[in-house]
Scaffold this active site. Structure first.
Site, PDB file in Angstrom:
ATOM      1  N   ASP A   1     -10.259 -24.686  -1.785  1.00 61.68           N
ATOM      2  CA  ASP A   1     -10.735 -25.605  -2.811  1.00 61.68           C
ATOM      3  C   ASP A   1      -9.701 -26.031  -3.851  1.00 61.68           C
ATOM      4  O   ASP A   1      -9.642 -27.173  -4.250  1.00 61.68           O
ATOM      5  CB  ASP A   1     -11.910 -24.976  -3.568  1.00 61.68           C
ATOM      6  CG  ASP A   1     -13.078 -24.630  -2.665  1.00 61.68           C
ATOM      7  OD1 ASP A   1     -12.876 -24.508  -1.438  1.00 61.68           O
ATOM      8  OD2 ASP A   1     -14.185 -24.467  -3.184  1.00 61.68           O
TER       9      ASP A   1
ATOM     10  N   GLU B   1     -12.687 -10.974  -3.162  1.00 58.04           N
ATOM     11  CA  GLU B   1     -12.664 -12.309  -2.558  1.00 58.04           C
ATOM     12  C   GLU B   1     -11.242 -12.651  -2.084  1.00 58.04           C
ATOM     13  O   GLU B   1     -11.038 -13.180  -1.011  1.00 58.04           O
ATOM     14  CB  GLU B   1     -13.152 -13.337  -3.585  1.00 58.04           C
ATOM     15  CG  GLU B   1     -13.236 -14.752  -3.063  1.00 58.04           C
ATOM     16  CD  GLU B   1     -13.786 -15.737  -4.097  1.00 58.04           C
ATOM     17  OE1 GLU B   1     -14.113 -15.301  -5.226  1.00 58.04           O
ATOM     18  OE2 GLU B   1     -13.897 -16.924  -3.777  1.00 58.04           O
TER      19      GLU B   1
END
Ligand code: GLC
Length: 426
Positions: A164, A393
């Protein structure tokens, strides 16, 4: 940590994030079903519960749009802890979804889970049921995101890339306007350190694009040409090509001949077209800004990920050399951006940190071409990161600092996958 202990821990993460027929990437920060997270997480389930693995992918495909697109988020349950939620997207679906897509890795996952299944009858039945939808999604890409038929698809929103916040989008993204975007409250920065997240300015542009596409009724025959952001990402295209290739192979074995032939043709055309993104000087592939007609001078992992596709052996060998160079400036492979560049940021997402899912796909491609030593190095680094810093993550490639969300589903799935499929010094 013992191997079995690590697997137990990873399974616990999957259990905690399991919502019955889908998993959330992590509690809080990402409370819905994400597209490529699900496909990759299914690999983790498949080692101890094949039925659950199939359900994960079937749930994703159940929310495919009529035109073939498989959305990037499915908002199964309301949750006001995430922005932008369904009311911002306004896609008008019975179960709300976003109106953009994500890396199509499901075709690869289906083939892999099928090919090693213990319950072969279930695997054949599930693959037969899933392949037509996945194939329709691949056709949607080439129809709607490559209207000129170049063999390469463009992303219309940075969130479609899966990477992203990559440096790759900065230049093209700076040309996305911000006018007309009303006030909003971000929720991501309440769950994660704001220093690891995109800036407010970037968020305005993200929302501008959503509003633009919404104003066009989410009509995919119009979005590509209307978007000021059209970037061709070699990594994304490689995932699509690999999935087409794997669908072709599996469909052929299952007697689904039309799907096999069409998939093979898409994969072959994609592999040939990827060559246009190769950059000898950088020793890797680069993104192409379709709106401007120029390559993007940004040495990110998106230009290394093509090893996941069936590209020529000499390109793979060159990318191994590229990874060796990156190894000189970091402790843990493979950084999402070159640490020797000024844009590198080891903590801010997709601008430097390591993701296990990307490492896994790179290692898989290198394995195919016999680069076993580099595969071992990359997968060992994955496990060292987890040992040192837990199931985060993503991690800083120099300090191993855990970043973003904790207790993360696809990170755990990759640990299960790596420990079950590779000989590693754990
Ligand atoms: C972030 C990542 C994206 C991922 C999502 C859920 O947005 O950039 O790739 O799918 O988190 O894990």
């Amino acid at each position: 940590m013992e191997k079995s202990e690590m697997i137990d821990h990873a399974r616990q993460v999957l259990r905690d994030n399991d919502r019955g027929s889908y998993t959330v990437p992590t509690h809080g920060l990402y409370p819905f079903q994400w597209n490529w997270d699900s496909a990759l997480s299914a690999l983790g389930f498949s080692h101890h519960d094949e039925a659950r693995a199939w359900t994960e992918i079937a749930t994703l495909l159940a929310h495919q749009w009529e035109d073939g697109m498989v959305p990037h988020i499915i908002f199964h349950q309301p949750d006001d802890g995430y922005f932008p939620g369904p009311e911002v997207w306004g896609t008008g679906r019975a179960v709300p979804t976003t109106g953009i897509t994500q890396p199509p890795v499901a075709g690869f996952a289906v083939r892999r889970i099928h090919d090693r299944a213990r319950d072969t009858a279930l695997a054949a039945e599930q693959a037969r049921a899933l392949l037509p939808g996945i194939h329709a999604w691949h056709q949607w890409f080439y129809r709607c995101r490559d209207p000129q038929g170049t063999g390469l698809v463009a992303l219309l929103h940075p969130w479609e890339s899966g990477r992203d916040n990559s440096v790759d989008w900065d230049d093209a993204f700076s040309r996305v306007p911000t006018e007309g975007v009303g006030a909003f409250t971000r929720r991501d920065t309440t769950h994660a350190n704001p220093a690891h997240r995109p800036t407010d300015e970037q968020y305005k542009r993200y929302i501008w694009l959503v509003q633009k596409f919404r104003s066009l009724g989410w009509d995919n025959s119009r979005l590509h040409d209307a978007s000021p952001f059209q970037v061709v990402d070699p990594g994304f295209n490689a995932i699509l090509i690999r999935s087409c290739h794997d669908v072709a192979d599996l469909a052929q074995r299952l007697g689904m001949n039309a799907i096999a032939a069409e998939s093979r043709a898409m994969a072959d055309k994609g592999v040939a077209a990827l060559e246009t993104l190769w950059q000898e000087e950088q020793g890797q592939y680069l993104c192409f800004d379709r709106a401007r007609g120029t390559l993007v001078d940004s040495p990110s992992i998106g230009g290394i990920l093509p090893v996941f596709a069936p590209i020529p052996q000499d390109r793979v060998a060159a990318l191994v050399r590229r990874i060796e160079t990156l190894a000189e400036s970091c402790e843990y492979l493979v950084p999402s951006h070159d640490p020797s560049t000024p844009e590198f940021d080891g903590l801010r997402y997709w601008r430097g940190p390591v993701w296990l899912i990307v490492n896994y796909m790179i290692a898989d491609g290198l394995q195919r071409c016999g680069h076993g030593r580099m595969v071992d190095r990359i997968l060992d680094d994955c496990l060292r990161l987890i040992e040192t810093s837990g199931f985060a993550e993503y991690h800083d490639p120099i300090t191993a600092e855990p970043c973003g969300g904790a207790h993360f589903t696809w990170t755990a799935a990759m640990v299960i996958e790596i420990l079950n499929t590779h000989k590693v010094d754990a």
